[in-house]
Design a protein around this motif. Structure first.
Motif, short mmCIF file in Angstrom:
data_model
loop_
_atom_site.label_atom_id
_atom_site.label_comp_id
_atom_site.label_asym_id
_atom_site.label_seq_id
_atom_site.Cartn_x
_atom_site.Cartn_y
_atom_site.Cartn_z
N ALA A 124 -3.04 48.31 -37.33
CA ALA A 124 -3.26 49.75 -37.36
C ALA A 124 -4.08 50.14 -38.59
CB ALA A 124 -1.93 50.49 -37.35
N ALA A 125 -3.77 49.54 -39.74
CA ALA A 125 -4.51 49.83 -40.96
C ALA A 125 -5.98 49.43 -40.83
CB ALA A 125 -3.87 49.11 -42.14
N LEU A 126 -6.25 48.28 -40.24
CA LEU A 126 -7.63 47.84 -40.04
C LEU A 126 -8.39 48.81 -39.15
CD1 LEU A 126 -7.03 44.01 -39.51
CD2 LEU A 126 -8.38 45.03 -41.36
N ALA A 127 -7.73 49.28 -38.08
CA ALA A 127 -8.38 50.23 -37.18
C ALA A 127 -8.67 51.54 -37.89
CB ALA A 127 -7.49 50.47 -35.95
N LEU A 128 -7.71 52.05 -38.67
CA LEU A 128 -7.91 53.30 -39.39
C LEU A 128 -9.00 53.16 -40.44
CD1 LEU A 128 -4.24 54.53 -39.91
CD2 LEU A 128 -5.93 55.48 -38.35
N ALA A 129 -8.97 52.06 -41.19
CA ALA A 129 -9.98 51.84 -42.23
C ALA A 129 -11.38 51.78 -41.63
CB ALA A 129 -9.66 50.57 -43.00
N SER A 130 -11.49 51.18 -40.46
CA SER A 130 -12.80 51.08 -39.81
C SER A 130 -13.34 52.44 -39.37
CB SER A 130 -12.73 50.13 -38.61
OG SER A 130 -12.01 50.73 -37.54
N ARG A 131 -12.44 53.43 -39.27
CA ARG A 131 -12.85 54.79 -38.88
C ARG A 131 -12.96 55.72 -40.08
NH1 ARG A 131 -12.25 55.44 -33.31
NH2 ARG A 131 -13.47 57.33 -33.66
N GLY A 132 -12.94 55.15 -41.28
CA GLY A 132 -13.17 55.94 -42.47
C GLY A 132 -11.94 56.55 -43.10
N VAL A 133 -10.74 56.22 -42.59
CA VAL A 133 -9.51 56.74 -43.17
C VAL A 133 -9.17 55.92 -44.42
CG1 VAL A 133 -7.04 57.14 -42.78
CG2 VAL A 133 -8.67 57.49 -40.92
N VAL A 134 -8.78 56.60 -45.50
CA VAL A 134 -8.34 55.90 -46.71
C VAL A 134 -6.90 55.46 -46.49
CG1 VAL A 134 -7.87 56.12 -49.18
CG2 VAL A 134 -9.86 57.27 -48.17
N VAL A 135 -6.68 54.15 -46.46
CA VAL A 135 -5.37 53.60 -46.11
C VAL A 135 -4.75 52.95 -47.33
CG1 VAL A 135 -4.11 52.04 -44.60
CG2 VAL A 135 -6.19 53.16 -43.77
N HIS A 136 -3.51 53.33 -47.62
CA HIS A 136 -2.71 52.70 -48.67
C HIS A 136 -1.69 51.77 -48.00
CE1 HIS A 136 -4.26 55.34 -51.88
NE2 HIS A 136 -4.36 56.22 -50.90
N LEU A 137 -1.45 50.63 -48.62
CA LEU A 137 -0.60 49.61 -48.03
C LEU A 137 0.60 49.33 -48.92
CD1 LEU A 137 -3.55 47.19 -47.22
CD2 LEU A 137 -2.41 48.67 -45.56
N ALA A 138 1.77 49.21 -48.30
CA ALA A 138 2.98 48.88 -49.05
C ALA A 138 3.82 47.92 -48.23
CB ALA A 138 3.77 50.14 -49.38
N ASP A 139 4.53 47.04 -48.91
CA ASP A 139 5.38 46.08 -48.23
C ASP A 139 6.45 45.61 -49.21
OD1 ASP A 139 4.94 44.22 -45.47
OD2 ASP A 139 6.18 43.29 -47.04
N HIS A 140 7.63 45.22 -48.67
CA HIS A 140 8.66 44.68 -49.56
C HIS A 140 8.20 43.39 -50.22
CE1 HIS A 140 9.37 42.08 -46.10
NE2 HIS A 140 10.05 41.29 -46.91
N ASP A 141 7.20 42.74 -49.60
CA ASP A 141 6.58 41.54 -50.16
C ASP A 141 5.18 41.93 -50.65
OD1 ASP A 141 5.39 39.16 -50.80
OD2 ASP A 141 5.74 38.20 -48.86
N PRO A 142 4.99 42.17 -51.94
CA PRO A 142 3.69 42.61 -52.45
C PRO A 142 2.55 41.67 -52.08
CG PRO A 142 5.37 42.83 -54.15
CD PRO A 142 5.99 42.05 -53.02
N GLU A 143 2.83 40.38 -51.98
CA GLU A 143 1.78 39.42 -51.64
C GLU A 143 1.24 39.68 -50.24
OE1 GLU A 143 -1.01 36.72 -52.15
OE2 GLU A 143 0.41 37.33 -53.72
N GLN A 144 2.12 40.07 -49.33
CA GLN A 144 1.68 40.37 -47.97
C GLN A 144 0.79 41.61 -47.96
OE1 GLN A 144 3.93 39.13 -44.46
NE2 GLN A 144 4.36 41.29 -44.11
N ALA A 145 1.13 42.62 -48.75
CA ALA A 145 0.28 43.81 -48.84
C ALA A 145 -1.08 43.45 -49.44
CB ALA A 145 0.96 44.88 -49.68
N ARG A 146 -1.10 42.58 -50.45
CA ARG A 146 -2.37 42.15 -51.04
C ARG A 146 -3.21 41.39 -50.03
NH1 ARG A 146 0.79 41.70 -55.85
NH2 ARG A 146 1.44 39.57 -55.37
N THR A 147 -2.56 40.58 -49.19
CA THR A 147 -3.29 39.85 -48.14
C THR A 147 -3.94 40.82 -47.18
OG1 THR A 147 -1.79 37.95 -48.28
CG2 THR A 147 -3.08 38.19 -46.26
N ALA A 148 -3.19 41.84 -46.75
CA ALA A 148 -3.74 42.84 -45.84
C ALA A 148 -4.91 43.58 -46.49
CB ALA A 148 -2.64 43.82 -45.43
N ALA A 149 -4.77 43.90 -47.77
CA ALA A 149 -5.86 44.58 -48.48
C ALA A 149 -7.10 43.70 -48.54
CB ALA A 149 -5.40 44.97 -49.89
N ALA A 150 -6.90 42.41 -48.78
CA ALA A 150 -8.03 41.48 -48.86
C ALA A 150 -8.76 41.35 -47.52
CB ALA A 150 -7.54 40.10 -49.31
#
Length: 361
Positions: free
Chosen positions: A16-42
């Protein structure tokens, strides 16, 4: 929608975040596992930095058992104007939120009817939801603004919105998703200790039936724990059919002609009811099911073969409606089953033969 916060960066949340980001939405990511959020950001799904203020929409992509707690925390912190979850079960989380005494006017339940056998952000894709139903479960308390934000999310993900009551949704997914998954697992479990000679005979039929059994058990324990009643009711019905089918098969072993006729009738009944149910499964793009002609083409397991066959079908002026691959046992070859409109089958066969393809009669 200009800003969003995705809490939970697994397969669904990151897609969902990838789809929103591709449409110009500024997406913030959070997860109980910070490494997983960093992976998604990357991967380009957004930033793992916290938003400076409330975002337009918070998307909760946590397991069903944790949804209510994560939602309650986010709502108390006021992280968004609207809140939406994507759990596969809807009635339970809403009742938990109601029991916590929260104002649910800013919340709407949802369930994108899409997924994969793999999980985690690395399995995510921006087109995961494209053309798939996305169920929304608003109530009379849901603000119109929140419903519109949810519809905007569904549009950005190129999904198809479907509005349902939460409990009706849970009964429906028990029927079309949760119960079939368990049945698939039960069939696949028969293979665990089967003789190797028997397993080597597996063909496309057993692959089709057991494909979804490859999913992550931990994820499915969460899903089934949130919707046990409707699934158990359906499995009770399946168990009744199994008992009748076993009884019919035993009757076929009898020396008594009447019992054998009774057995044939029992088997025919379950097969015909299966036929009647199968034709109700929606067809291409969710439309009414259609009957296609199958053209089976022998293909080598080599790079570029599928591209060639599709190109040659295009040269013949035929649109491929659907496709399946039937792998040959013990050979680097198989059959590509091309589904086409019946009136186009002749032109496709002629065109492919002219270009050197072998067609199975």
């Amino acid at each position: 929608m200009r800003t969003a916060l995705v809490i939970g960066t697994g397969l669904i949340g990151t897609s969902a975040a990838l789809a929103l980001a591709s449409r110009g939405v500024v997406v913030h990511l959070a997860d109980h596992d910070p490494e997983q959020a960093r992976t998604a950001a990357a991967l380009g799904a957004g930033t793992d930095e916290a938003p400076e203020g409330p975002v337009d929409l918070a998307i909760i992509a946590a397991p069903p058992a944790l949804v209510a707690g994560v939602l309650a925390d986010a709502m108390r912190r006021g992280v968004a104007r609207g809140y939406l979850d994507v759990a596969s079960v809807k009635g339970g989380p809403r009742r938990e939120l109601e029991a916590l005494g929260l104002d649910l006017s800013s919340y709407i339940g949802s369930h994108p009817m899409s997924g994969r056998e793999k999980s985690g952000p690395l399995a995510a894709t921006a087109d995961l939801f494209e053309g798939r139903p996305w169920v929304l479960t608003p109530t009379r308390d849901t603000d119109t603004e929140v419903l519109n934000l949810a519809l905007e999310l569904v549009s950005h993900c190129r999904a198809v919105p479907v509005v349902m009551d939460a409990d009706a949704h849970d009964r429906a997914v028990a029927l079309v998703s949760h119960m079939p998954h368990l049945v698939s697992s039960m069939v696949a479990a028969r293979l665990e200790n089967a003789e190797e000679a028997a397993v080597r005979l597996c063909g496309q039929g057993i692959r089709d039936v057991t494909r979804i059994a490859a999913s992550d058990p931990r994820m499915w324990i969460d899903i089934l724990s949130a919707n046990p009643g409707p699934v158990a009711d359906l499995l009770t019905d399946v168990a009744g059919d199994l008992e009748e089918t076993v009884r019919a098969l035993r009757s076929l072993q009898s020396a008594d002609e009447d019992k054998r006729r009774e057995g044939v009738g029992g088997i025919e009944d379950v097969l015909r009811r299966g036929n009647a149910g199968q034709v109700r499964v929606p067809g291409k793009h969710g439309s009414a099911p259609r009957v296609y002609e199958v053209v089976a083409v022998l293909i080598d397991d080599q790079p570029g073969q599928l591209a060639r066959i599709f190109a040659d079908a295009g040269m013949a002026g035929v649109n491929i409606e659907d496709v399946r691959i039937e792998h040959a046992t013990g050979q680097q070859a198989g059959y590509v089953q091309l589904m086409v409109e019946p009136k186009a089958a002749g032109a496709l066969i002629a065109g492919l033969r002219e270009r050197g393809w072998a067609i199975r009669q």
